[in-house]
Design an enzyme around this catalytic site. Structure first.
Site, short mmCIF file in Angstrom:
data_model
loop_
_atom_site.label_atom_id
_atom_site.label_comp_id
_atom_site.label_asym_id
_atom_site.label_seq_id
_atom_site.Cartn_x
_atom_site.Cartn_y
_atom_site.Cartn_z
N ASP A 189 0.84 -1.19 0.00
CA ASP A 189 0.00 0.00 0.00
C ASP A 189 0.88 1.24 0.00
O ASP A 189 1.79 1.37 0.82
CB ASP A 189 -0.90 -0.03 1.25
CG ASP A 189 -1.94 1.08 1.26
OD1 ASP A 189 -2.35 1.52 0.17
OD2 ASP A 189 -2.36 1.47 2.37
N GLY A 243 -7.41 8.87 7.00
CA GLY A 243 -7.60 9.34 8.37
C GLY A 243 -9.06 9.61 8.66
O GLY A 243 -9.96 9.20 7.93
N ASN A 268 -10.28 0.42 0.42
CA ASN A 268 -9.24 0.36 1.44
C ASN A 268 -9.77 0.73 2.82
O ASN A 268 -10.53 1.69 2.95
CB ASN A 268 -8.08 1.29 1.08
CG ASN A 268 -7.20 0.74 -0.03
OD1 ASN A 268 -7.59 -0.18 -0.75
ND2 ASN A 268 -6.02 1.30 -0.17
N THR A 297 -7.53 3.19 8.90
CA THR A 297 -7.64 4.01 10.10
C THR A 297 -8.59 3.41 11.14
O THR A 297 -8.28 3.38 12.34
CB THR A 297 -8.10 5.44 9.74
OG1 THR A 297 -7.14 6.03 8.86
CG2 THR A 297 -8.23 6.30 10.98
#
Length: 272
Positions: free
Chosen positions: A79, A174, A223, A226
């Site tokens: 990644d 995030g 994906n 976080t």
């Protein structure tokens, strides 16, 4: 089935594929338990910082052994690879897929390094992912948005031969300070214009209905990072309030929280 084949299949079925980062044995097992319980495939992702933390060979062997022991269909992916050299190292140890992230470079330079990684990956029959546009990374502003444009994406894919493209359509890495608003008309245009797998970065915190709609409109790989870190640490912090010091008793509680989270996300990306 290779990752390329799986993503092509799922895209045609308007279903998604969850790609989860892992950071240690516990988060890895949390993800794999969820995939096993739901009988769903999963991509196991490693960033350069996670590779530095665990060691390249240790990390890939953990993932490979975990997939086998849990009986899960899955693939190992780099990644946000920052260099051609890192991508090559990951290919050499058996990664199924690598990302070369030139999204902060000039367009022509992004093309150049992506083309080089695609060329190298052919010998391994490995999937290559790149990124085009601005998907804010951790610590970067969520306000300055540069969306991926369909015609630019078409040129990029034709010039590089990349297998999968992470597109900027309103997500960020995030936590979000406000609910993201994905650009669905833009996504529809990109999907109609480029013949490649589309990837959504910054999946943590995106509302379920927006994720489902994005998958329906062409996103395949989603994906998740976080939220995994967050729930593991928050659960661990809540557990560390007694006298227990046996990690083998403390960690499983946090691992289970990861499993519950990932099970929910796996159900969403099925897009039933």
């Amino acid at each position: 089935m290779t990752l390329k084949e799986k993503m092509r299949q799922l895209t045609s079925e308007r279903k998604g594929l969850l790609a989860t980062n892992f950071y240690n044995l516990e988060t890895l097992h949390g993800v794999l338990a969820a995939a096993k319980e739901t009988n769903q495939p999963v991509v196991l992702q490693l960033t350069s910082s996670s590779i530095d933390y665990m060691g390249l060979h240790t990390a890939v062997e953990l993932a490979r052994t975990g997939l086998k022991e849990f009986g899960v269909e899955g693939w190992i992916h780099l990644d946000h690879g920052s260099s051609v050299e890192l991508a090559q190292s990951c290919l050499d140890v058996g990664f199924d897929s690598v990302m070369i992230d030139g999204s902060e470079l000039a367009f022509e330079e992004n093309i150049r390094i992506t083309r080089e990684v695609v060329k190298r990956a052919q010998a391994y029959n490995a999937n290559v992912e790149a990124e085009l546009g601005y998907v804010a990374k951790l610590g970067q502003s969520h306000e300055a948005q540069v969306f991926t444009q369909a015609e630019e994406a078409k040129v990029f894919v034709e010039e590089t031969g990349v297998d999968a493209l992470a597109v900027a359509i309103g997500t960020a890495h995030g936590f979000y300070k406000k609910e993201p608003q994905l650009q669905f008309n833009l996504l529809k245009d990109i999907h109609a214009t480029v013949d490649t797998i589309l990837v959504l970065h910054g999946g943590s915190g995106v509302p379920e209905e927006q994720l489902r709609k994005a998958i329906t409109l062409g996103i395949c790989k989603v994906n998740l990072a976080t939220e995994i870190k967050n729930i593991f640490i928050k659960t661990l912090q809540a557990t560390l309030n007694g006298e227990e010091i046996d990690l083998r008793k403390i960690f499983p509680v946090a691992t289970h929280s990861v499993t519950q989270l990932v099970k929910e996300k796996l159900l969403v990306v099925q897009n039933n």
